[in-house]
Design a protein around this motif. Structure first.
Motif, PDB file in Angstrom:
ATOM      1  N   LEU A  61       0.807  -0.991   0.144  1.00 39.79           N
ATOM      2  CA  LEU A  61       0.212   0.049  -0.066  1.00 39.79           C
ATOM      3  C   LEU A  61       0.936   1.175  -0.111  1.00 39.79           C
ATOM      4  N   MET A  62       1.701   1.339   0.587  1.00 36.10           N
ATOM      5  CA  MET A  62       2.809   2.239   0.887  1.00 36.10           C
ATOM      6  C   MET A  62       3.343   2.467  -0.557  1.00 36.10           C
ATOM      7  N   TRP A  63       4.022   1.621  -0.995  1.00 39.03           N
ATOM      8  CA  TRP A  63       4.616   1.503  -2.314  1.00 39.03           C
ATOM      9  C   TRP A  63       3.577   1.961  -3.510  1.00 39.03           C
ATOM     10  N   ALA A  64       2.444   1.770  -3.401  1.00 39.07           N
ATOM     11  CA  ALA A  64       1.284   2.076  -4.348  1.00 39.07           C
ATOM     12  C   ALA A  64       1.295   3.602  -4.212  1.00 39.07           C
ATOM     13  N   LEU A  65       1.149   4.081  -2.780  1.00 39.47           N
ATOM     14  CA  LEU A  65       0.912   5.697  -2.462  1.00 39.47           C
ATOM     15  C   LEU A  65       2.082   6.354  -3.100  1.00 39.47           C
ATOM     16  N   GLY A  66       3.343   5.720  -3.294  1.00 42.74           N
ATOM     17  CA  GLY A  66       4.509   6.394  -3.806  1.00 42.74           C
ATOM     18  C   GLY A  66       5.267   6.829  -2.538  1.00 42.74           C
ATOM     19  N   MET A  67       5.487   6.113  -1.537  1.00 45.22           N
ATOM     20  CA  MET A  67       6.171   6.663  -0.422  1.00 45.22           C
ATOM     21  C   MET A  67       7.677   5.863  -0.774  1.00 45.22           C
ATOM     22  N   PHE A  68       7.749   4.812  -1.225  1.00 46.87           N
ATOM     23  CA  PHE A  68       8.869   4.409  -1.315  1.00 46.87           C
ATOM     24  C   PHE A  68       8.894   3.126  -2.839  1.00 46.87           C
ATOM     25  N   ALA A  69      10.001   2.678  -2.901  1.00 48.57           N
ATOM     26  CA  ALA A  69      10.041   1.459  -4.035  1.00 48.57           C
ATOM     27  C   ALA A  69      11.293   0.752  -3.660  1.00 48.57           C
ATOM     28  N   TYR A  70      11.114  -0.533  -3.705  1.00 50.82           N
ATOM     29  CA  TYR A  70      12.238  -1.575  -3.358  1.00 50.82           C
ATOM     30  C   TYR A  70      12.758  -1.569  -4.835  1.00 50.82           C
ATOM     31  N   ALA A  71      14.286  -1.747  -4.761  1.00 49.64           N
ATOM     32  CA  ALA A  71      14.994  -1.956  -5.775  1.00 49.64           C
ATOM     33  C   ALA A  71      14.884  -3.002  -6.453  1.00 49.64           C
ATOM     34  N   GLN A  72      14.411  -4.235  -6.040  1.00 54.14           N
ATOM     35  CA  GLN A  72      14.127  -5.247  -6.523  1.00 54.14           C
ATOM     36  C   GLN A  72      12.798  -6.042  -6.400  1.00 54.14           C
ATOM     37  N   PRO A  73      11.635  -5.554  -6.869  1.00 55.79           N
ATOM     38  CA  PRO A  73      10.206  -5.861  -6.107  1.00 55.79           C
ATOM     39  C   PRO A  73      10.054  -7.197  -7.076  1.00 55.79           C
ATOM     40  N   ASP A  74       9.267  -8.061  -6.427  1.00 52.42           N
ATOM     41  CA  ASP A  74       8.767  -9.263  -7.002  1.00 52.42           C
ATOM     42  C   ASP A  74       7.428  -9.375  -7.375  1.00 52.42           C
ATOM     43  N   ILE A  75       6.644  -8.870  -6.502  1.00 53.25           N
ATOM     44  CA  ILE A  75       5.134  -8.876  -6.591  1.00 53.25           C
ATOM     45  C   ILE A  75       4.430  -7.903  -5.638  1.00 53.25           C
ATOM     46  N   ILE A  76       3.523  -7.327  -6.168  1.00 47.94           N
ATOM     47  CA  ILE A  76       2.891  -6.070  -5.800  1.00 47.94           C
ATOM     48  C   ILE A  76       4.019  -5.036  -4.839  1.00 47.94           C
ATOM     49  N   GLY A  77       4.916  -4.977  -5.503  1.00 48.03           N
ATOM     50  CA  GLY A  77       5.851  -3.924  -5.212  1.00 48.03           C
ATOM     51  C   GLY A  77       6.785  -4.076  -4.025  1.00 48.03           C
ATOM     52  N   VAL A  78       6.859  -5.479  -3.521  1.00 50.19           N
ATOM     53  CA  VAL A  78       7.903  -5.981  -2.649  1.00 50.19           C
ATOM     54  C   VAL A  78       8.518  -7.117  -3.094  1.00 50.19           C
ATOM     55  N   PRO A  79       9.639  -7.400  -2.392  1.00 48.59           N
ATOM     56  CA  PRO A  79      10.437  -8.395  -2.674  1.00 48.59           C
ATOM     57  C   PRO A  79       9.658  -9.751  -1.930  1.00 48.59           C
ATOM     58  N   TRP A  80      10.030 -11.010  -2.486  1.00 49.38           N
ATOM     59  CA  TRP A  80       9.385 -12.304  -1.848  1.00 49.38           C
ATOM     60  C   TRP A  80       9.737 -12.418  -0.761  1.00 49.38           C
ATOM     61  N   TRP A  81      11.025 -12.131  -0.436  1.00 53.95           N
ATOM     62  CA  TRP A  81      11.647 -12.201   0.879  1.00 53.95           C
ATOM     63  C   TRP A  81      10.826 -11.640   2.046  1.00 53.95           C
ATOM     64  N   LEU A  82      10.262 -10.565   1.803  1.00 58.33           N
ATOM     65  CA  LEU A  82       9.572  -9.675   2.881  1.00 58.33           C
ATOM     66  C   LEU A  82       8.431 -10.758   3.501  1.00 58.33           C
ATOM     67  N   VAL A  83       7.914 -11.669   2.918  1.00 58.53           N
ATOM     68  CA  VAL A  83       6.980 -12.568   3.759  1.00 58.53           C
ATOM     69  C   VAL A  83       7.622 -13.365   4.748  1.00 58.53           C
ATOM     70  N   PRO A  84       8.778 -14.063   4.370  1.00 56.71           N
ATOM     71  CA  PRO A  84       9.200 -14.952   5.656  1.00 56.71           C
ATOM     72  C   PRO A  84       9.958 -13.795   6.788  1.00 56.71           C
ATOM     73  N   PHE A  85      10.382 -12.920   6.054  1.00 55.71           N
ATOM     74  CA  PHE A  85      11.090 -11.640   6.768  1.00 55.71           C
ATOM     75  C   PHE A  85      10.086 -11.295   8.030  1.00 55.71           C
TER      76      PHE A  85
END
Length: 192
Positions: free
Chosen positions: A134-158
């Motif tokens: 949601l924060m990515w969609a609102l333009g607050m930030f962007a991950y350098a290498q997003p995988d899905i919906i603006g975030v990297p896969w590792w964020l889930v197990p993180f």
């Protein structure tokens, strides 16, 4: 008062970890002004909202007894996870996803209260990435290498690996009530 201190401490930890492990490594870039150095000011209220949410729900998933040293160990584990996501995750996202998933699976297998941990892990592992999306969609930030919906896969197990820290935090927040219940002067009537 302990809830306010916990939320403030958690906000500070998340803000500093984001700064040193994600912003400084180029794992993500933040856009909203004003900036405090390289980090947007808006991470502070955003992380405060997350911290307040965690402090509010953590007691529901608490371990039976408060263990301050165990909580400290969980904070150190999550700090290592945060650092790894920034220093290794940018160049090796699949390796980090596998490592975080394996860490979660091993810790879960070694735990006795798996049901409680799975509930917390699902809440964190789904809610955290969705909020960041949601924060990515609102333009607050962007991950350098997003995988899905603006975030990297590792964020889930993180996020899922934070389940143990949430349980220990909940026990610490419940601690004064626990000590009162164990007091020789405690009665069911005095609990209300």
């Amino acid at each position: 008062m302990r809830w306010v201190i916990a939320a403030a401490g958690l906000t500070a930890w998340m803000t500093l970890s984001d700064r040193f492990f994600h912003v400084d490594t180029g794992t993500l870039v933040q856009f909203w002004r004003p900036f405090l150095g390289e980090q947007t000011f808006w991470v502070i209220p955003t992380f405060a909202l997350g911290a307040i949410s965690l402090v509010a729900v953590a007691p529901r998933f608490a371990t039976p007894r408060a263990r301050p040293l165990r909580f400290l160990a969980e904070v150190l584990i999550m700090t290592a996870v945060y650092a790894t996501s920034g220093y290794v995750g940018l160049d090796n996202p699949l390796t980090v996803t596998a490592a975080f998933s394996a860490l979660f699976a091993l810790r879960l297998a070694a735990s006795t209260d798996r049901g409680n941990l799975v509930v917390v892990a699902v809440l964190l592992g789904v809610g955290g990435p969705l909020f960041e999306s949601l924060m990515w969609a609102l333009g607050m930030f962007a991950y350098a290498q997003p995988d899905i919906i603006g975030v990297p896969w590792w964020l889930v197990p993180f996020y899922a690996n934070g389940a143990w820290a949430v349980r220990e935090l909940g026990a610490l927040l419940n601690r004064p009530d626990q000590e009162a219940a164990e007091s020789p002067n405690f009665s069911a009537r005095s609990a209300y």
